[in-house]
Structures are given as C-alpha cells and as structure tokens.
Design an enzyme around this catalytic site. Structure first.
Site, PDB file in Angstrom:
ATOM      1  N   GLU A 163       0.917  14.792 -20.312  1.00  0.00           N
ATOM      2  CA  GLU A 163       0.817  16.256 -20.267  1.00  0.00           C
ATOM      3  C   GLU A 163       1.539  16.859 -19.064  1.00  0.00           C
ATOM      4  O   GLU A 163       0.939  17.536 -18.211  1.00  0.00           O
ATOM      5  CB  GLU A 163      -0.646  16.671 -20.274  1.00  0.00           C
ATOM      6  N   GLU A 370      -4.850  12.150 -27.667  1.00  0.00           N
ATOM      7  CA  GLU A 370      -6.100  12.813 -27.268  1.00  0.00           C
ATOM      8  C   GLU A 370      -6.478  13.852 -28.301  1.00  0.00           C
ATOM      9  O   GLU A 370      -5.605  14.510 -28.857  1.00  0.00           O
ATOM     10  CB  GLU A 370      -5.970  13.508 -25.900  1.00  0.00           C
TER      11      GLU A 370
HETATM   12  C1  LIG Z   1      -8.629  19.667 -18.572  1.00  0.00           C
HETATM   13  C2  LIG Z   1      -9.226  18.581 -19.459  1.00  0.00           C
HETATM   14  C3  LIG Z   1     -10.705  18.491 -19.239  1.00  0.00           C
HETATM   15  O1  LIG Z   1     -11.120  17.582 -18.523  1.00  0.00           O
HETATM   16  O2  LIG Z   1     -11.393  19.339 -19.818  1.00  0.00           O
HETATM   17  O3  LIG Z   1      -9.017  18.974 -20.818  1.00  0.00           O
HETATM   18  C4  LIG Z   1      -9.447  17.957 -21.738  1.00  0.00           C
HETATM   19  C5  LIG Z   1      -8.580  16.765 -21.512  1.00  0.00           C
HETATM   20  O4  LIG Z   1      -7.278  17.255 -21.698  1.00  0.00           O
HETATM   21  C6  LIG Z   1      -6.232  16.476 -21.344  1.00  0.00           C
HETATM   22  O5  LIG Z   1      -5.233  17.385 -21.038  1.00  0.00           O
HETATM   23  C7  LIG Z   1      -6.358  15.624 -20.124  1.00  0.00           C
HETATM   24  O6  LIG Z   1      -5.516  14.498 -20.313  1.00  0.00           O
HETATM   25  C8  LIG Z   1      -7.752  15.144 -19.876  1.00  0.00           C
HETATM   26  O7  LIG Z   1      -7.818  14.631 -18.585  1.00  0.00           O
HETATM   27  C9  LIG Z   1      -8.771  16.268 -20.076  1.00  0.00           C
HETATM   28  O8  LIG Z   1      -8.537  17.349 -19.167  1.00  0.00           O
END
Ligand SMILES: C[C@@]1(C(=O)O)OC[C@H]2O[C@@H](O)[C@H](O)[C@@H](O)[C@H]2O1
Length: 465
Positions: A163, A370
């Site tokens: 990301e 994800e």
């Molecule tokens: C900001 C956040 C969170 O912890 O809510 O979004 C959900 C998930 O999304 C992803 O972009 C990241 O790889 C992961 O680390 C998480 O990061």
C-alpha cells in the site's frame, strides 16, 4: 465451485502490528517505534512495543492457523529486525525468528507469502532522509537480497511493498503517519524512490533465480461519482488516475500515466528521474498484483478549489493526494452502508475493481492480499459472536467468485487479519481477526465465531460460506 484447484485460502498480518518485541534480541528501531512514542500521534498513545506478542507466541499462533486449515499466511518482515541499521550488519537472532516461523508454517503445509515492506522503515535510514533519499532504494535492494538468500529456498510468494499510497500519502501528504511531512512534491519524489526500490528488488529476484513469484500490493479503491454531472465524473476519473494508475502503472506497465506525469512535472518538476530509471522500471515487472480491498469512495468535484488550482502557484501543500485534492473530494454516499469507522461496505466494488485491473493491465495474476471488517466485536457470554465480519467476508467471497466467473485469474484470498492486532492509529479497539486477543488476560487467544466459519469455508474449498 469456481475457485481454482490451487486457490489459496489464507489470512494476513503485518510485523509492526503483531510481533511486539520492539527492541528484543538485537532488533533496531523502525520509524513506527519512534513515531508511536510521540505523545498524541496514536489513539490513546497505543504502540507496537508488545502488540500481541507474536514474536514470542508464533508457535501457538501457527498451531491455530493449522487448526483452522489455513492454506497460506501472508506476513511482513521487520526490516530493522534483520538489519538494525537498515544495511550492513545482520542480526542473526532476527533471521532465526523468521526462519523458525517459516519452518513452522511449512510443517503445517501453510504456504508463506512474505511482504518485505509493510511501513516499518529502519529509523537509521529515516535519519538519512528515508524514502526521499535515493540511497534508501539501494538499502532496500540489499535487504531484499538478504531475505532471498536466507528464505528464498522455502518461500515462493513475495511482495515488495504494501500500500504505497498509504505510507506515502499519510507519510508525506496528510502527515498522519511517519515522517509526518505535508508536501505533495516531496511525496511524489519519495514515491518514485519506492518504485525504483521495487524494480531493484525484482531485478535481484531474477538475478538470484529465486524459485517463485514476486509482486506488489496496492489498495484497490473504486471511485463512484456522486452524480452523473460531467464535473463529478471527471473528479472520479482523476481520483482513479491518482489512486490507481499512478500506483499501478509503474509496477505493471513500467511507466507513469503520461497525462498526470506531465502535470506533476509542470507543477513541481517531480518525479526527478535518474539516468536508467526508465529502463529499470520497464524491465522489472511484477509476476502478480496483490489487491487490498475494503471499501469504495464516492467522489464529487470541488469547484472553488478547481478555480484556485487553475492559477495554482504550485505552492506545496496546495492539495491532498499529490496536490490535486482541491479538484475532488470524497463524500458520504447517501444510500451507502458504512462500518463504525466510516468505510462504505460495497462488495460489488471488489468484482468491478478486479475487472478494471484486468481491463487496464491484461491477464496479470491476482491475489486478494487483504479484505476484512474493522469492528468492535460483540462478546456474548464470553464468546465473540462476530456475525458482521462473517457477513462481510461472505459477501466479498461471493463478489470474488463473480470476478473469477468473469475470467479473472485470482489465485488466493487473504482476509485481514488472521488475529486481532494493533491498528496503526486506532489502537486495539478496531478488531479484524478470526482470533480474539484478550488484552486484560495476558494476551490470551480465543477463537471467534468467524474462526469456525472460515475453517468450514476452507474445508469446503469455498462451497460453504
Ligand atoms: C489502517 C488499517 C487499520 O489498521 O485499520 O486499515 C486496515 C488495514 O489496511 C491495510 O491498509 C493495512 O495493510 C493494514 O495494516 C490495516 O491498516
């Protein structure tokens, strides 16, 4: 079912969010170790010092993965755990941790997928300029070569970055992530060095003849215009250009989107290319693309800012995403269904997003690296009854099946996250896991309702959901 025979039912985590042991056994500090200790930067000053202590409990966690029948586990490597100063001397205790983790996964027939960079840059490299310094791209190549040498005979699925739009966007435009810069021109140059680092790591992967595939993980975020007005449709197209084309073209086509590149170079003279950058990007493409899907955004034009932009002096900070924020903004969809953290739940966006990627980049293999629901899970009589998460995942597996039906080459699905973990800025209240962690009881693990539901999805190869 339409899920291919070798389709991988997985789950994902990230080093800083699960490992803890932030300074154990020779690990050096990352920019998140430093940043999370600055008062006020994170929710209730939460940090990853301990996280959910996966570093010490990984054997228990892998046993839970095996009990679930998990076929693949996507995790990231903490760069400063292996190279405390970012380059040079190797911390063998750090290598041993990941080597033991990989061996434990393989012993349970769980396919490892490694992400080399999930935001935790060694602080020592940040002190030399971080991603704004070209030397960091060279350090990343050295780090990647170390990982290939030590783990490449056992790991076949590799992703370089997770990301980029998030760690560059929040690190250099909104300032809410380290290094807390707010300057689109610096963001674009830093992002260019990330693409160069990626290309150098892909080149090294090929030169070392690692038996496996290497890719890049991006946010997949479809943009829907709020109305059918021309300016709203143009705003959504611009959002697609910045959020998707800018981040995907350099790693899948080897070039930047021409129109936007002309604008950023006219506006700020960035990205500045070094000799050979063009060829480096063109000659080191991905074997697959990892898509992280959560939500969609509804977009409208932002008139007053458009006028202002037209006589823009190019002052840095004149906008958000790469300085064009003025031209569009995200709004709430009046008909939308939203999570408690204001993300619109829109499974159709996963189908449409995958097909849009296929349309623009051809038949590139895809992993959904994800997808998940961040929520405060209900606890009823001591059991975690996370029905909303089951419903969310069921709808997105249905959407994934539609894309595969339409001919997309999707090879795996990695719900975020295997286990409840630290949410960067939201602490531990925003849960994503199949496994609950009780922070009031020494981080004891508990299987949620979704643990057993996903166990059955896997056992039935997606038939039952
Ligand atoms: C900001 C956040 C969170 O912890 O809510 O979004 C959900 C998930 O999304 C992803 O972009 C990241 O790889 C992961 O680390 C998480 O990061």
């Amino acid at each position: 079912s339409v899920f291919p025979k070798h389709f991988l039912w997985g789950a994902a985590t990230a080093a800083y969010q699960v490992e803890g042991a932030h300074d154990a056994d020779g690990k050096g500090p990352s920019i998140w170790d430093r940043f999370s200790h600055i008062p006020g930067m994170t929710y209730q000053n939460t940090n990853g010092d301990v996280a959910v202590d996966h570093y010490h409990r990984f054997r228990e966690d892998v046993a839970l993965m095996a009990e679930m029948g998990l076929q693949s586990y996507r995790f990231s490597i903490s760069w400063p755990r292996l190279l405390p100063n970012g380059r040079g001397n190797v911390n063998e205790a750090g290598v041993k941790f990941y080597s033991d983790l990989i061996d434990a996964l393989l012993a349970h027939n769980i396919v490892p997928m490694i992400t080399l960079y999930h935001w935790d840059l060694p602080q020592a490299l940040q002190d030399e300029g971080g991603w704004e310094a070209r030397s960091t791209a060279d350090a990343f190549e050295e780090y990647a070569r170390l990982c290939y040498a030590r783990f490449g005979s056992r790991v076949k699925l590799w992703a370089t970055f997770n990301e980029t739009i998030v760690f560059i966007g929040h690190g250099y435009i909104t300032g809410s992530h380290p290094p807390s810069v707010k300057d689109p021109a610096r963001a674009i140059q830093a992002c260019h060095h990330v693409f160069i680092a990626h290309a150098l790591a892909v080149k090294a992967f090929r030169e070392m003849a690692i038996d496996g595939d290497i890719g890049f993980v991006n946010v997949l975020q479809p943009h829907t215009p709020l109305t059918d007005k021309k300016e709203d449709r143009a705003a959504a197209a611009l959002a697609d250009a910045i959020h998707t084309h800018w981040l995907y073209d350099p790693v899948l086509l080897g070039t930047y989107p021409a129109e936007l590149l002309a604008q950023t170079q006219a506006l700020w003279g960035v990205p500045r290319f070094a000799p050979g950058d063009d060829a480096l990007l063109r000659q080191n493409r991905c074997d697959f693309i990892g898509l992280n899907y959560y939500r969609r955004e509804t977009v409208v034009a932002n008139e007053e800012a458009t006028r202002q932009q037209s006589n823009n002096s190019g002052e840095p900070g004149s906008g958000g995403e790469f300085g064009f924020k003025g031209l569009f903004k995200f709004v709430r969809n009046p008909d939308g269904v939203y999570t408690d953290w204001d993300w619109e739940i829109w499974p159709q966006g996963l189908t449409d997003g995958i097909m849009m990627i296929k349309e623009r980049y051809g038949d590139i293999p895809v992993y959904i690296t994800e997808n998940g629901l961040g929520a405060k899970d209900p606890i009823i009589n001591g059991d975690i009854i996370d029905d909303p998460r089951i419903e969310y995942l069921r709808m997105h597996i249905n959407a994934l099946e539609k894309a595969i039906d339409l001919g997309a080459d999707v090879r795996g699905y990695y719900p975020w996250s295997f286990i409840d973990l630290l949410s960067w800025l939201n602490g531990y209240k925003k849960q994503y896991g199949f496994v609950y962690v009780d922070h009031s009881q020494d981080l004891v693990r508990k299987r949620k309702k979704s643990f057993f539901w996903y166990q059955n999805v896997i056992a039935s190869h997606g038939e039952e959901r």
